[in-house]
Enzyme design. Structure first.
Site, PDB file in Angstrom:
ATOM      1  N   TYR A  51       0.843  -1.193   0.000  1.00 14.98           N
ATOM      2  CA  TYR A  51       0.000   0.000   0.000  1.00 14.98           C
ATOM      3  C   TYR A  51       0.877   1.241   0.000  1.00 14.98           C
ATOM      4  O   TYR A  51       1.702   1.434   0.899  1.00 14.98           O
ATOM      5  CB  TYR A  51      -0.922   0.019   1.212  1.00 14.98           C
ATOM      6  CG  TYR A  51      -1.953  -1.088   1.261  1.00 14.98           C
ATOM      7  CD1 TYR A  51      -2.253  -1.877   0.160  1.00 14.98           C
ATOM      8  CD2 TYR A  51      -2.646  -1.346   2.443  1.00 14.98           C
ATOM      9  CE1 TYR A  51      -3.200  -2.884   0.228  1.00 14.98           C
ATOM     10  CE2 TYR A  51      -3.596  -2.348   2.517  1.00 14.98           C
ATOM     11  CZ  TYR A  51      -3.875  -3.118   1.404  1.00 14.98           C
ATOM     12  OH  TYR A  51      -4.817  -4.122   1.487  1.00 14.98           O
ATOM     13  N   ALA A 203     -19.270  -2.158  -0.362  1.00  9.76           N
ATOM     14  CA  ALA A 203     -19.180  -2.282  -1.828  1.00  9.76           C
ATOM     15  C   ALA A 203     -18.801  -0.964  -2.491  1.00  9.76           C
ATOM     16  O   ALA A 203     -19.517  -0.459  -3.362  1.00  9.76           O
ATOM     17  CB  ALA A 203     -20.489  -2.830  -2.389  1.00  9.76           C
ATOM     18  N   LEU A 206     -21.342   1.826  -2.897  1.00  6.95           N
ATOM     19  CA  LEU A 206     -22.530   1.661  -3.735  1.00  6.95           C
ATOM     20  C   LEU A 206     -23.783   1.367  -2.921  1.00  6.95           C
ATOM     21  O   LEU A 206     -24.900   1.663  -3.356  1.00  6.95           O
ATOM     22  CB  LEU A 206     -22.306   0.542  -4.759  1.00  6.95           C
ATOM     23  CG  LEU A 206     -21.269   0.832  -5.853  1.00  6.95           C
ATOM     24  CD1 LEU A 206     -20.980  -0.432  -6.661  1.00  6.95           C
ATOM     25  CD2 LEU A 206     -21.760   1.947  -6.773  1.00  6.95           C
ATOM     26  N   LYS A 210     -23.027   6.186  -3.178  1.00 11.30           N
ATOM     27  CA  LYS A 210     -22.476   6.348  -4.519  1.00 11.30           C
ATOM     28  C   LYS A 210     -23.550   6.038  -5.577  1.00 11.30           C
ATOM     29  O   LYS A 210     -24.420   5.185  -5.346  1.00 11.30           O
ATOM     30  CB  LYS A 210     -21.278   5.412  -4.714  1.00 11.30           C
ATOM     31  CG  LYS A 210     -20.095   5.727  -3.814  1.00 11.30           C
ATOM     32  CD  LYS A 210     -19.418   7.015  -4.230  1.00 11.30           C
ATOM     33  CE  LYS A 210     -18.272   7.377  -3.289  1.00 11.30           C
ATOM     34  NZ  LYS A 210     -17.188   6.397  -3.315  1.00 11.30           N
TER      35      LYS A 210
END
Length: 300
Positions: A51, A203, A206, A210
């Site tokens: 990362y 998710a 979503l 979103k």
């Protein structure tokens, strides 16, 4: 905060874990956020050596050192993706020699002499699995890691490690929009007393705020339908984030939901889940029936 023992280990992990991958590049901002998370009862912080090319581990290490809370938190990081010499991407490397060298660099970046949970960051059925396990068990014997696990969504890989190793946990994607683990992975892991760390529980947002878009094998219309059902179950005591995370945490195989956190607002919303009303069986059924359940079509 609620805490649960992670699989076969003695690690008592918070029901909400802090996913460090979402952190930005401002160390001061990251430090304040991590300190607030610790004060709120979160004790599990998940990162990986790749990362931000290692800067994510550095940020976490600095913040924990500044807080003076090393004995109170659990650091989880990952290994297996070897950066290329030219800095252009990485290659998969689960070999013993690489793991034994990579852990030293992670320990240095994290400013610690041990890692609580060291995870293989992927894996294929063609890997030298026994050699990988040997590396982790040697690191345990040396005291450089306390426990090890894998981060994988591949049923065939998960089965091999469940049968051949002493993994404490498996990290896998799981949400209302990705229920593939329910078919075989979660029953196997629960039966084997291996903890499950869920990622991607909202998710990519979503299910919360979103705009609808295709996700995995679901169309935008199907994603929109699932999001509508999530929002339909909200109240003044339970927002969309809490509904989405409750769906995950009320799955019996799940030990902790690792939530990607970048802002104070995201942290606060995740923490609110602990005191939010649980989903009733009828509410869970509404969510489950909002979408057809897909299964893994590869690596079975």
């Amino acid at each position: 905060m609620n805490y649960h023992i992670l699989g076969r280990s003695t690690l008592e992990v918070s029901a909400i874990g802090f996913g460090c991958m979402s952190l930005g590049e401002d160390y001061a901002v990251n430090e304040r956020l991590i300190h607030l998370a610790i004060a709120s009862g979160i004790n599990l912080f998940d990162t990986a050596d790749i990362y931000q090319q290692g800067r994510n581990e550095i940020a976490l290490g600095k913040a924990i050192a500044a807080a003076g809370k090393r004995q109170e938190v659990l650091i989880a990081t990952k290994v297996g993706n070897q950066p290329r010499a030219d800095g252009n991407g990485w290659d998969w490397n689960p070999r013993k020699e690489y793991i034994l060298g990579a852990v030293e660099e992670s320990l240095q970046r994290l400013q610690t002499d041990y890692i609580d949970l060291y995870q293989l960051h992927g894996g294929t059925i063609d890997d030298p699995i026994d050699e990988t396990i040997e590396a982790f068990e040697l690191l345990q014997q040396q005291g450089k890691i306390r426990y090890y696990g894998i981060s994988s969504i591949r049923p065939n890989v998960i089965r091999e490690y469940a049968q051949r190793s002493a993994i404490a946990s498996v990290m896998m994607q799981y949400s209302l929009l990705d229920r593939r683990p329910e078919e075989s992975c979660m029953p196997l892991l629960r039966q084997s007393n291996i903890g499950v760390l869920a990622r991607g529980s909202v998710a990519k947002g979503l299910l919360i705020d979103k705009p609808a878009a295709p996700y995995l094998n679901y169309t935008a219309a199907e994603v929109s339908q699932a999001a509508r059902e999530v929002h339909a179950l909200t109240s003044h005591l339970r927002g969309a984030t809490q509904v989405a995370l409750r769906f995950v945490l009320q799955q019996p195989a799940i030990t902790s939901a690792i939530v990607g956190i970048r802002t104070t607002e995201q942290l606060e919303e995740a923490i609110k889940t602990i005191d939010a009303p649980i989903l009733s069986d009828a509410e869970l059924d509404i969510l489950r029936q909002s979408l057809p359940v897909h299964q893994y079509d590869q690596h079975r």
